[in-house]
Design a protein around this motif. Structure first.
Motif, PDB file in Angstrom:
ATOM      1  N   VAL A  84       0.847  -1.193   0.000  1.00  0.00           N
ATOM      2  CA  VAL A  84       0.000   0.000   0.000  1.00  0.00           C
ATOM      3  C   VAL A  84       0.884   1.246   0.000  1.00  0.00           C
ATOM      4  O   VAL A  84       2.057   1.191   0.355  1.00  0.00           O
ATOM      5  CB  VAL A  84      -0.941   0.029   1.226  1.00  0.00           C
ATOM      6  N   HIS A  85       0.282   2.355  -0.387  1.00  0.00           N
ATOM      7  CA  HIS A  85       1.012   3.618  -0.460  1.00  0.00           C
ATOM      8  C   HIS A  85       1.495   4.097   0.914  1.00  0.00           C
ATOM      9  O   HIS A  85       2.596   4.621   1.051  1.00  0.00           O
ATOM     10  CB  HIS A  85       0.117   4.669  -1.116  1.00  0.00           C
ATOM     11  N   ASN A  86       0.677   3.922   1.938  1.00  0.00           N
ATOM     12  CA  ASN A  86       1.011   4.406   3.285  1.00  0.00           C
ATOM     13  C   ASN A  86       1.590   3.294   4.169  1.00  0.00           C
ATOM     14  O   ASN A  86       1.266   3.187   5.344  1.00  0.00           O
ATOM     15  CB  ASN A  86      -0.232   5.012   3.932  1.00  0.00           C
ATOM     16  N   TRP A  87       2.468   2.485   3.629  1.00  0.00           N
ATOM     17  CA  TRP A  87       3.016   1.334   4.345  1.00  0.00           C
ATOM     18  C   TRP A  87       3.707   1.697   5.650  1.00  0.00           C
ATOM     19  O   TRP A  87       3.713   0.905   6.585  1.00  0.00           O
ATOM     20  CB  TRP A  87       3.951   0.519   3.444  1.00  0.00           C
ATOM     21  N   ARG A  88       4.270   2.883   5.756  1.00  0.00           N
ATOM     22  CA  ARG A  88       4.952   3.289   6.998  1.00  0.00           C
ATOM     23  C   ARG A  88       3.977   3.316   8.182  1.00  0.00           C
ATOM     24  O   ARG A  88       4.369   3.058   9.319  1.00  0.00           O
ATOM     25  CB  ARG A  88       5.619   4.649   6.825  1.00  0.00           C
ATOM     26  N   ASP A  89       2.718   3.610   7.899  1.00  0.00           N
ATOM     27  CA  ASP A  89       1.707   3.654   8.956  1.00  0.00           C
ATOM     28  C   ASP A  89       1.408   2.268   9.522  1.00  0.00           C
ATOM     29  O   ASP A  89       0.830   2.159  10.602  1.00  0.00           O
ATOM     30  CB  ASP A  89       0.401   4.262   8.430  1.00  0.00           C
ATOM     31  N   LEU A  90       1.776   1.221   8.815  1.00  0.00           N
ATOM     32  CA  LEU A  90       1.517  -0.148   9.255  1.00  0.00           C
ATOM     33  C   LEU A  90       2.575  -0.666  10.222  1.00  0.00           C
ATOM     34  O   LEU A  90       2.356  -1.676  10.893  1.00  0.00           O
ATOM     35  CB  LEU A  90       1.460  -1.087   8.045  1.00  0.00           C
ATOM     36  N   LEU A  91       3.708   0.002  10.298  1.00  0.00           N
ATOM     37  CA  LEU A  91       4.825  -0.478  11.105  1.00  0.00           C
ATOM     38  C   LEU A  91       4.559  -0.278  12.595  1.00  0.00           C
ATOM     39  O   LEU A  91       3.941   0.710  12.997  1.00  0.00           O
ATOM     40  CB  LEU A  91       6.108   0.254  10.709  1.00  0.00           C
ATOM     41  N   PRO A  92       5.037  -1.210  13.418  1.00  0.00           N
ATOM     42  CA  PRO A  92       4.853  -1.066  14.869  1.00  0.00           C
ATOM     43  C   PRO A  92       5.710   0.078  15.417  1.00  0.00           C
ATOM     44  O   PRO A  92       6.697   0.477  14.808  1.00  0.00           O
ATOM     45  CB  PRO A  92       5.312  -2.412  15.418  1.00  0.00           C
ATOM     46  N   LYS A  93       5.314   0.579  16.557  1.00  0.00           N
ATOM     47  CA  LYS A  93       6.091   1.646  17.217  1.00  0.00           C
ATOM     48  C   LYS A  93       7.430   1.110  17.714  1.00  0.00           C
ATOM     49  O   LYS A  93       8.436   1.798  17.668  1.00  0.00           O
ATOM     50  CB  LYS A  93       5.300   2.229  18.390  1.00  0.00           C
ATOM     51  N   ASN A  94       7.428  -0.126  18.204  1.00  0.00           N
ATOM     52  CA  ASN A  94       8.625  -0.764  18.740  1.00  0.00           C
ATOM     53  C   ASN A  94       9.567  -1.136  17.600  1.00  0.00           C
ATOM     54  O   ASN A  94       9.278  -2.043  16.820  1.00  0.00           O
ATOM     55  CB  ASN A  94       8.237  -1.998  19.546  1.00  0.00           C
ATOM     56  N   LYS A  95      10.704  -0.488  17.521  1.00  0.00           N
ATOM     57  CA  LYS A  95      11.654  -0.747  16.427  1.00  0.00           C
ATOM     58  C   LYS A  95      12.411  -2.059  16.592  1.00  0.00           C
ATOM     59  O   LYS A  95      13.143  -2.469  15.700  1.00  0.00           O
ATOM     60  CB  LYS A  95      12.619   0.424  16.275  1.00  0.00           C
ATOM     61  N   ASP A  96      12.230  -2.740  17.736  1.00  0.00           N
ATOM     62  CA  ASP A  96      12.853  -4.044  17.957  1.00  0.00           C
ATOM     63  C   ASP A  96      11.870  -5.194  17.717  1.00  0.00           C
ATOM     64  O   ASP A  96      12.234  -6.360  17.887  1.00  0.00           O
ATOM     65  CB  ASP A  96      13.401  -4.150  19.381  1.00  0.00           C
ATOM     66  N   ALA A  97      10.638  -4.887  17.332  1.00  0.00           N
ATOM     67  CA  ALA A  97       9.625  -5.925  17.114  1.00  0.00           C
ATOM     68  C   ALA A  97      10.053  -6.860  15.982  1.00  0.00           C
ATOM     69  O   ALA A  97      10.706  -6.455  15.030  1.00  0.00           O
ATOM     70  CB  ALA A  97       8.285  -5.276  16.773  1.00  0.00           C
TER      71      ALA A  97
END
Length: 146
Positions: A84-97
């Motif tokens: 999708v165009h807004n794929w960054r919005d799908l990422l978890p907040k936790n960068k270690d997930a």
């Protein structure tokens, strides 16, 4: 005779006379050959067996980078459609997930690209399942449909 046809005939002559399969050299629709780009960011592979143990676990994310048509045929349970165009919005907040990216099969490179882009954003738990959804389905593992 155009350049593409001349290339194919040359390749066929080599195959016929030498018995060497040379056809992949013209893969890509006849465009000029170029070096494969070197990727600074190396992927962290995950097997289907290991990925299966992570399905449904808290804090683990599966991202399906296939086309909508392939997605509709079935995806890993709980996976999120990532193409999708807004794929960054799908990422978890936790960068270690832990995040598992996959597309269709080992020949598909979209999940490679997606995983590397996410790693560039500082995510450390990124994994790549090269077998893709076709490997997953062919092995008889469970899928969901939208």
């Amino acid at each position: 005779m155009n350049k593409y046809i001349r290339q194919i005939l040359t390749q066929l002559a080599l195959v016929t006379t030498l018995g060497v399969p040379a056809l992949p050299a013209v893969a890509g629709g006849g465009s000029e050959m170029s070096e494969v780009p070197y990727q600074e960011i190396q992927l962290n592979p995950i097997s289907m067996r290991e990925a299966e143990t992570l399905v449904g676990k808290e804090g683990v994310y599966f991202f399906d980078v296939n086309t909508l048509e392939i997605w509709a045929e079935g995806f890993i349970p709980g996976a999120v459609f990532f193409n999708v165009h807004n794929w960054r919005d799908l990422l978890p907040k936790n960068k270690d997930a832990v995040m598992v990216f996959y597309c269709a099969n080992p020949m598909c490179t979209m999940s490679n690209l997606a995983a590397r882009e996410v790693m560039k954003l500082g995510y450390t738990g990124v994994r790549h399942m090269a077998d893709g959804i076709y490997g997953w389905r062919m092995s008889g593992r469970k899928t969901e449909k939208p």
